[in-house]
Design a protein around this motif. Structure first.
Motif, PDB file in Angstrom:
ATOM      1  N   TYR A  25      23.702  88.850  48.093  1.00 15.82           N
ATOM      2  CA  TYR A  25      23.587  88.217  50.173  1.00 15.82           C
ATOM      3  C   TYR A  25      24.974  87.477  50.028  1.00 15.82           C
ATOM      4  N   HIS A  26      24.709  86.416  49.220  1.00 14.35           N
ATOM      5  CA  HIS A  26      25.191  85.903  49.538  1.00 14.35           C
ATOM      6  C   HIS A  26      27.255  86.204  48.849  1.00 14.35           C
ATOM      7  N   TYR A  27      27.270  87.116  48.432  1.00 18.33           N
ATOM      8  CA  TYR A  27      28.390  87.846  47.813  1.00 18.33           C
ATOM      9  C   TYR A  27      28.903  88.942  48.960  1.00 18.33           C
ATOM     10  N   GLY A  67      16.502  87.821  57.406  1.00 17.14           N
ATOM     11  CA  GLY A  67      15.722  86.396  58.088  1.00 17.14           C
ATOM     12  C   GLY A  67      15.883  85.936  59.506  1.00 17.14           C
ATOM     13  N   ASP A  68      15.697  84.933  60.754  1.00 19.56           N
ATOM     14  CA  ASP A  68      15.594  84.984  61.642  1.00 19.56           C
ATOM     15  C   ASP A  68      17.762  84.297  61.325  1.00 19.56           C
ATOM     16  N   GLU A  69      17.607  84.444  63.486  1.00 25.31           N
ATOM     17  CA  GLU A  69      19.097  84.149  63.362  1.00 25.31           C
ATOM     18  C   GLU A  69      19.524  83.013  62.769  1.00 25.31           C
ATOM     19  N   GLU A  70      18.117  81.828  62.381  1.00 32.05           N
ATOM     20  CA  GLU A  70      18.330  80.625  62.367  1.00 32.05           C
ATOM     21  C   GLU A  70      19.050  80.457  60.379  1.00 32.05           C
ATOM     22  N   GLU A  71      18.691  81.763  59.867  1.00 29.09           N
ATOM     23  CA  GLU A  71      18.195  81.599  58.150  1.00 29.09           C
ATOM     24  C   GLU A  71      19.934  82.049  58.003  1.00 29.09           C
ATOM     25  N   VAL A  72      20.256  83.405  59.304  1.00 28.51           N
ATOM     26  CA  VAL A  72      21.565  84.260  59.415  1.00 28.51           C
ATOM     27  C   VAL A  72      22.487  82.778  58.906  1.00 28.51           C
ATOM     28  N   LEU A  73      22.039  82.457  59.813  1.00 31.47           N
ATOM     29  CA  LEU A  73      23.238  81.067  59.978  1.00 31.47           C
ATOM     30  C   LEU A  73      23.566  80.101  59.216  1.00 31.47           C
ATOM     31  N   LYS A  74      22.372  79.633  58.507  1.00 32.13           N
ATOM     32  CA  LYS A  74      22.051  78.957  57.980  1.00 32.13           C
ATOM     33  C   LYS A  74      23.564  79.262  55.951  1.00 32.13           C
ATOM     34  N   THR A  75      22.846  80.937  56.301  1.00 31.16           N
ATOM     35  CA  THR A  75      23.478  81.290  55.197  1.00 31.16           C
ATOM     36  C   THR A  75      24.923  81.686  55.299  1.00 31.16           C
ATOM     37  N   PHE A  76      25.327  81.553  56.040  1.00 31.66           N
ATOM     38  CA  PHE A  76      26.692  82.005  57.236  1.00 31.66           C
ATOM     39  C   PHE A  76      27.623  80.631  56.612  1.00 31.66           C
ATOM     40  N   ALA A  77      26.851  79.299  57.421  1.00 28.80           N
ATOM     41  CA  ALA A  77      26.866  78.808  56.841  1.00 28.80           C
ATOM     42  C   ALA A  77      27.357  78.084  55.316  1.00 28.80           C
ATOM     43  N   ASP A  78      26.329  77.929  54.659  1.00 32.84           N
ATOM     44  CA  ASP A  78      26.554  77.397  53.641  1.00 32.84           C
ATOM     45  C   ASP A  78      27.375  78.534  52.681  1.00 32.84           C
ATOM     46  N   VAL A  79      27.847  79.638  52.900  1.00 34.32           N
ATOM     47  CA  VAL A  79      28.299  80.426  51.720  1.00 34.32           C
ATOM     48  C   VAL A  79      29.978  79.878  52.092  1.00 34.32           C
ATOM     49  N   HIS A  96      30.985  76.623  53.194  1.00 34.74           N
ATOM     50  CA  HIS A  96      30.897  74.987  52.641  1.00 34.74           C
ATOM     51  C   HIS A  96      31.230  75.514  51.252  1.00 34.74           C
ATOM     52  N   TRP A  97      31.091  76.756  50.408  1.00 32.39           N
ATOM     53  CA  TRP A  97      30.612  76.661  49.233  1.00 32.39           C
ATOM     54  C   TRP A  97      32.451  77.455  49.107  1.00 32.39           C
ATOM     55  N   MET A  98      32.769  78.093  50.072  1.00 31.72           N
ATOM     56  CA  MET A  98      33.775  78.671  50.156  1.00 31.72           C
ATOM     57  C   MET A  98      35.487  77.169  49.982  1.00 31.72           C
ATOM     58  N   ASN A  99      34.785  76.613  50.778  1.00 32.14           N
ATOM     59  CA  ASN A  99      35.891  75.329  51.459  1.00 32.14           C
ATOM     60  C   ASN A  99      35.158  74.621  49.725  1.00 32.14           C
ATOM     61  N   ASP A 100      34.326  74.467  49.188  1.00 31.42           N
ATOM     62  CA  ASP A 100      34.043  72.886  48.348  1.00 31.42           C
ATOM     63  C   ASP A 100      35.137  73.850  46.963  1.00 31.42           C
ATOM     64  N   GLU A 101      35.179  75.180  47.089  1.00 29.67           N
ATOM     65  CA  GLU A 101      35.440  76.017  45.189  1.00 29.67           C
ATOM     66  C   GLU A 101      37.403  75.548  45.971  1.00 29.67           C
ATOM     67  N   GLY A 102      37.489  75.479  47.106  1.00 28.97           N
ATOM     68  CA  GLY A 102      39.244  75.579  46.945  1.00 28.97           C
ATOM     69  C   GLY A 102      39.896  76.935  47.987  1.00 28.97           C
ATOM     70  N   PHE A 138      33.641  89.879  42.483  1.00 30.83           N
ATOM     71  CA  PHE A 138      34.383  89.604  42.269  1.00 30.83           C
ATOM     72  C   PHE A 138      35.144  87.807  42.505  1.00 30.83           C
ATOM     73  N   VAL A 139      35.176  87.829  43.080  1.00 31.21           N
ATOM     74  CA  VAL A 139      35.948  86.392  44.035  1.00 31.21           C
ATOM     75  C   VAL A 139      34.944  85.213  42.794  1.00 31.21           C
ATOM     76  N   GLY A 140      33.118  85.768  42.832  1.00 30.40           N
ATOM     77  CA  GLY A 140      32.527  84.845  42.377  1.00 30.40           C
ATOM     78  C   GLY A 140      33.175  84.527  40.470  1.00 30.40           C
ATOM     79  N   GLY A 141      33.010  85.528  40.130  1.00 31.24           N
ATOM     80  CA  GLY A 141      33.997  85.357  38.602  1.00 31.24           C
ATOM     81  C   GLY A 141      34.624  85.410  38.319  1.00 31.24           C
ATOM     82  N   LEU A 142      35.758  85.411  39.627  1.00 32.63           N
ATOM     83  CA  LEU A 142      36.898  85.037  39.252  1.00 32.63           C
ATOM     84  C   LEU A 142      36.724  83.334  38.917  1.00 32.63           C
ATOM     85  N   ILE A 143      36.878  82.590  40.532  1.00 29.67           N
ATOM     86  CA  ILE A 143      36.609  81.397  40.143  1.00 29.67           C
ATOM     87  C   ILE A 143      35.405  81.286  38.955  1.00 29.67           C
ATOM     88  N   GLY A 144      34.171  81.421  38.679  1.00 32.18           N
ATOM     89  CA  GLY A 144      33.115  81.480  37.886  1.00 32.18           C
ATOM     90  C   GLY A 144      34.378  80.820  36.457  1.00 32.18           C
TER      91      GLY A 144
END
Length: 139
Positions: free
Chosen positions: A6-8, A42-54, A56-62, A125-131
């Motif tokens: 789901y996060h991918y 999930g509900d809208e709050e969970e969707v928004l949290k997932t979106f924000a978490d992903v 944040h991760w993309m930002n932290d990974e550059g 694919f992107v997660g694997g490249l970064i990893g």
């Protein structure tokens, strides 16, 4: 679908949106999250949290740069989001998966909506490249 898949998929959808924007800075608010994440768990709050978490991760990974992040009751706003040079190089890389074509950039530039599984493969694919890059640096 696992949480990781789901996060991918979420990452694939965000990257697709950013590729279509080029190097223009994009603002992401709650309504954008709901528009981009057409497959939701999930509900809208969970969707928004997932979106924000992903994001944040993309930002932290550059992969992306973000001018500012605002958190408020019921959501987030990511302002001035754009691909970094690392992000551009990843979306131009050759995936080696026939479903992804010559590159993520070319795949998302095709006309029409991509299937959910393609977005998931993009994120994987992107997660694997970064990893892989992280593993190479540690090795």
């Amino acid at each position: 679908m696992s949480t990781m898949e789901y996060h991918y998929q979420t990452m694939g959808r965000i990257l697709s949106h950013l590729v279509n924007a080029g190097l223009s800075r994009v603002d992401f608010a709650n309504s954008d999250a709901m528009d981009i994440m057409t497959h939701r768990i999930g509900d809208e709050e969970e969707v928004l949290k997932t979106f924000a978490d992903v994001l944040h991760w993309m930002n932290d990974e550059g992969l992306i740069r973000v001018r500012s992040i605002q958190e408020f009751d019921g959501g987030y706003a990511f302002n001035g989001v754009q691909l970094t040079s690392k992000g551009v190089s990843i979306v131009q890389a050759k995936p080696g998966d026939p479903d992804l074509g010559e590159s993520i950039e070319k795949k998302v530039s095709e006309k029409g909506e991509l299937e959910a599984s393609v977005y998931t493969k993009i994120g994987s694919f992107v997660g694997g490249l970064i990893g892989g890059a992280t593993q190479a640096m540690a090795g």
